[in-house]
Design an enzyme around this catalytic site. Structure first.
Site: not given
Ligand code: AOF
Ligand code: ZN
Length: 385
Positions: A55, A164, A171, A173, A199, A203, A210, A305, A309
């Protein structure tokens, strides 16, 4: 504004929000579009935790044109002081007349309060427009905020006959380069990538992202994705100090049941963080406890990934939200190993039913996306320890 216009603007906000797919972690991906007299006067998205919210970016771009505008936001505007000030205040100061929101913020410190604050200040508020799509953008953030658990995807690569690796363990690719690039994008959006010590020993994988930046369609120019936390489930702390992943940028966490100070010090000296967990009744690190722990560390999306198991144990414990199976057009024969080790599964009645949510071709391979569906199975477990 017509209902079609509203859908169009919210779709645009959702598309913009996706620009933060690989970078907002642990925050949610959020987009905002400001519209006045049916013209877009500003738009923005949240890039990174600590930086302005969607916002704020949209308002800054619009300047005075924001006065009297309608704000389309993919997540309820926040009303708390976190790393940044409340968006509700920014919207009110800018003179926004109406706010259309796709979904409520599941964060308990917001959770409806942002909407109430706006309404109390005389702003017209509409919620729930394209809610499903907004929720799909942040499955991990929502699950962690509501239940203290991350959203867990389990990725496997298999032949057409569901194998797999060869009986010898060979395994690499199974799938083609296109499918492997797709997996890197999946890794890049994940907060953590989890594998098993089996794994690692077989591997010696890197478990990192990347891809060059231009292989991320959602990423804005000159931006690099984060490296997810690498997690190795290693019950007896057998991690070799020369493992390839320990030489790479980014952190590696070993989840173990072994609490020998010497073994832990040795792994620490090799650059790994070690965390000791209780054993599950069936033996091995209790994966439920491990996932609760990861959520506490603000891990939103986990990608498992691993071999049959660990993948089977996570599935049987009801900890997997989504399966992604990359299927290659070849046959590996019936002496090769299957996708999941599922001990105790002997009758048709005990089958684990799944539902396809997406099927598409990636290069020469198929990508099958499925979710578990059985109600009598533990599923979507909350953190209850
Ligand atoms: C919004 N608009 O673009 C986002 C929101 O530590 P802060 O200030 O960045 O707050 C993080 C929290 O704000 C996050 O856990 C979520 O509740 C909200 N995110 N809110 O109005 C945004 N990214
Ligand atoms: Zn906000």
């Amino acid at each position: 504004m017509s209902p079609d216009d509203e859908l169009r603007y919210m779709a645009r906000a959702l598309r913009i929000a996706r620009s933060g797919l690989y970078t907002t972690d642990p925050n949610p991906r959020v987009g905002c579009v400001l519209v006045r007299d049916n013209l877009v006067v500003g738009e923005g998205f949240h890039r990174r935790a600590g930086e302005p919210h969607a916002e704020r970016n949209a308002i800054d771009l619009a300047g005075d044109a924001a006065r009297g505008a309608t704000a389309f936001v993919t997540l309820e505007p926040c009303c708390h002081h976190g790393r940044t000030p409340p968006c509700t205040d920014a919207l009110l100061e800018a003179g926004i007349a109406r706010v259309v929101v796709a979904m409520e913020d599941p964060n308990p410190i917001v959770s409806g309060r942002g909407l109430r604050r706006l309404r109390a200040a005389g702003v017209e508020v509409r919620t729930g427009l394209m809610e499903q799509m907004a929720r799909a953008l942040n499955p991990g953030f929502e699950k962690r905020m509501r239940g203290g658990m991350p959203y867990v995807r389990c990725k496997l690569a298999a032949s057409l006959d569901g194998r797999t690796s060869m009986a010898s363990g060979e395994s690499v690719w199974i799938t083609s380069a296109d499918a492997r690039r797709d997996v890197h994008r999946l890794r890049a959006r994940s907060s953590a990538v989890v594998t098993g010590i089996g794994t690692v020993l077989a591997d010696n994988p890197s478990m990192n992202v990347r891809l060059s930046s231009n292989e991320f369609p959602a990423l804005w120019p000159n931006e690099r994705p984060r490296q997810p936390l690498r997690v190795v489930v290693d019950t007896h702390l057998r991690m070799p100090v020369e493992a390839r992943m320990l030489q790479l940028p980014g952190a590696t966490l070993i989840a173990t049941c072994e609490d020998s100070p010497r073994a832990i010090a040795r792994a620490n000296a090799a650059g790994a963080e070690v965390q000791v967990f209780p054993a599950a009744p069936s033996g091995g690190v209790d994966l439920h406890v491990l996932l609760c722990y990861l959520a506490e560390r603000e891990i939103n999306e986990v990608l498992i990934e691993a071999g049959p198991t660990l993948a089977g144990a996570a599935l049987q414990a009801g900890l997997v939200d989504e399966l992604l199976i990359y299927q290659a057009p070849h046959l590996m024969g019936d002496s090769a190993r299957g996708l999941f080790h599922l001990p105790g599964l002997d009758t048709m009645q005990q089958r684990i039913p799944l539902k396809f949510t997406d099927v598409r071709q990636i290069g020469i391979d198929l990508r099958l996306t499925l979710i578990p569906v059985r109600d009598d199975q533990p599923r979507n477990r909350m953190c209850e320890i």
